[in-house]
Design a protein around this motif. Structure first.
Motif, PDB file in Angstrom:
ATOM      1  N   LEU A   5      -1.626   9.493   5.402  1.00 30.67           N
ATOM      2  CA  LEU A   5      -1.900   8.731   6.618  1.00 30.67           C
ATOM      3  C   LEU A   5      -3.396   8.481   6.766  1.00 30.67           C
ATOM      4  O   LEU A   5      -3.819   7.386   7.152  1.00 30.67           O
ATOM      5  N   SER A   6      -4.197   9.456   6.440  1.00 31.31           N
ATOM      6  CA  SER A   6      -5.640   9.309   6.525  1.00 31.31           C
ATOM      7  C   SER A   6      -6.128   8.161   5.639  1.00 31.31           C
ATOM      8  O   SER A   6      -6.960   7.348   6.047  1.00 31.31           O
ATOM      9  N   ARG A   7      -5.614   8.074   4.418  1.00 34.93           N
ATOM     10  CA  ARG A   7      -6.003   6.994   3.500  1.00 34.93           C
ATOM     11  C   ARG A   7      -5.536   5.633   4.017  1.00 34.93           C
ATOM     12  O   ARG A   7      -6.265   4.638   3.922  1.00 34.93           O
ATOM     13  N   GLN A   8      -4.327   5.586   4.562  1.00 35.16           N
ATOM     14  CA  GLN A   8      -3.809   4.322   5.092  1.00 35.16           C
ATOM     15  C   GLN A   8      -4.632   3.842   6.279  1.00 35.16           C
ATOM     16  O   GLN A   8      -4.960   2.649   6.382  1.00 35.16           O
ATOM     17  N   LEU A   9      -4.979   4.756   7.166  1.00 31.61           N
ATOM     18  CA  LEU A   9      -5.783   4.376   8.333  1.00 31.61           C
ATOM     19  C   LEU A   9      -7.195   3.972   7.911  1.00 31.61           C
ATOM     20  O   LEU A   9      -7.769   3.029   8.479  1.00 31.61           O
ATOM     21  N   ALA A  10      -7.754   4.655   6.927  1.00 35.68           N
ATOM     22  CA  ALA A  10      -9.083   4.271   6.419  1.00 35.68           C
ATOM     23  C   ALA A  10      -9.030   2.865   5.824  1.00 35.68           C
ATOM     24  O   ALA A  10      -9.953   2.066   6.023  1.00 35.68           O
ATOM     25  N   MET A 105      -8.404   2.396  -1.997  1.00 37.87           N
ATOM     26  CA  MET A 105      -8.429   3.258  -0.817  1.00 37.87           C
ATOM     27  C   MET A 105      -7.024   3.699  -0.411  1.00 37.87           C
ATOM     28  O   MET A 105      -6.864   4.724   0.247  1.00 37.87           O
ATOM     29  N   LEU A 106      -6.033   2.930  -0.773  1.00 38.90           N
ATOM     30  CA  LEU A 106      -4.652   3.210  -0.379  1.00 38.90           C
ATOM     31  C   LEU A 106      -4.080   4.382  -1.172  1.00 38.90           C
ATOM     32  O   LEU A 106      -4.573   4.721  -2.253  1.00 38.90           O
TER      33      LEU A 106
END
Length: 196
Positions: A5-10, A105-106
Motif C-alpha cells: 500500500l505504501s508503494r501504491q500511495l507513493a 515505484m509500483l
C-alpha cells in the motif's frame, strides 16, 4: 501500513505531479495552457464518447488504461511538443528513463503491467493503442482550432506538419478524417496554420 500500500500511495502522489506539466495546447476557452493530467483525462472521456468510431476489435476500457498512463513519463521527461523535431530526437531516451523510475515505484506485480500499457500505447500496434493514439492527436486539433490557432499559431506550424501528425486518424478512424481535413483547410484560410 503495508509495504504494498505504501508503494501504491507513493506512486499516486508521484502521478499528481503530472498536473504541473504544462503542454503547448490552450484550453478551449483560451484562458491558459492545459496540463498533461487534464489532457490524459480528456482522452479517457473522448474514448468513451467516440467509442463507436474505434478500430475493429478495440477494447475501449483497455484504450482508457493506455490513455491514462501514456503521459506519466512526462513527470520526468517533460512534454515534447509534437512539432519540435529537435526535442523529439531525445524523446525516446528521456521517456524510457522516466518509465523505469515512475513505473518502478509500483509493487512488483503492478509495475510490469503499467509499463506494458505505456509501451503498448507507444508502439501503436493494437486496435486499442491505435484508438488511444488517434484520440491523442484529435484532442489538440479540436482545442487549437476552437481557440483560434493555439499552439499552431504560436509556433507557426505548417499544413504539411499537421497532416503528417494527423495521418493515424486517416488510417485508424477514417470517419473523422473529413472533419480533420475541414479543420486544417479552415485553419489555413484563417491564418492559424501556415499553408505550405
Amino acid at each position: 501500513m503495508s509495504g504494498r500500500l505504501s508503494r501504491q500511495l507513493a506512486f499516486l502522489l508521484e502521478a499528481d505531479k503530472l498536473k504541473s506539466i504544462e503542454r503547448r495546447t490552450p484550453l478551449a476557452d483560451n484562458s491558459r495552457l492545459e496540463n498533461s493530467a487534464e489532457h490524459s483525462w480528456h482522452l479517457t472521456l473522448a474514448a468513451l464518447t467516440l467509442a463507436e468510431y474505434a478500430p475493429a476489435d478495440t477494447d475501449v476500457a483497455h484504450a482508457i488504461r493506455l490513455a491514462i498512463v501514456h503521459d506519466l513519463v512526462e513527470i520526468d521527461a517533460g512534454d515534447t511538443f509534437a512539432y519540435d523535431p529537435a526535442h523529439h530526437a531525445t524523446k525516446a531516451a528521456r521517456e524510457l528513463a522516466a518509465a523505469d523510475r515512475i513505473f518502478g515505484m509500483l509493487p512488483d506485480d503492478q509495475a510490469p503491467r503499467f509499463r506494458a500499457w505505456w509501451e503498448e500505447f507507444e508502439a501503436q500496434q493494437t486496435p486499442s493503442s491505435r484508438f488511444a493514439n488517434v484520440l491523442d492527436r484529435l484532442q489538440p486539433l479540436l482545442l487549437n482550432v476552437h481557440c483560434g490557432g493555439g499552439s499552431w499559431l504560436a509556433h507557426r506550424v505548417a499544413r504539411s506538419q499537421v497532416l503528417r501528425r494527423m495521418d493515424p486518424v486517416q488510417r485508424w478512424m477514417p470517419a473523422a478524417w473529413p472533419y480533420v481535413l475541414e479543420v486544417i483547410d479552415r485553419a489555413c484560410r484563417e491564418g492559424m496554420i501556415v499553408n505550405d
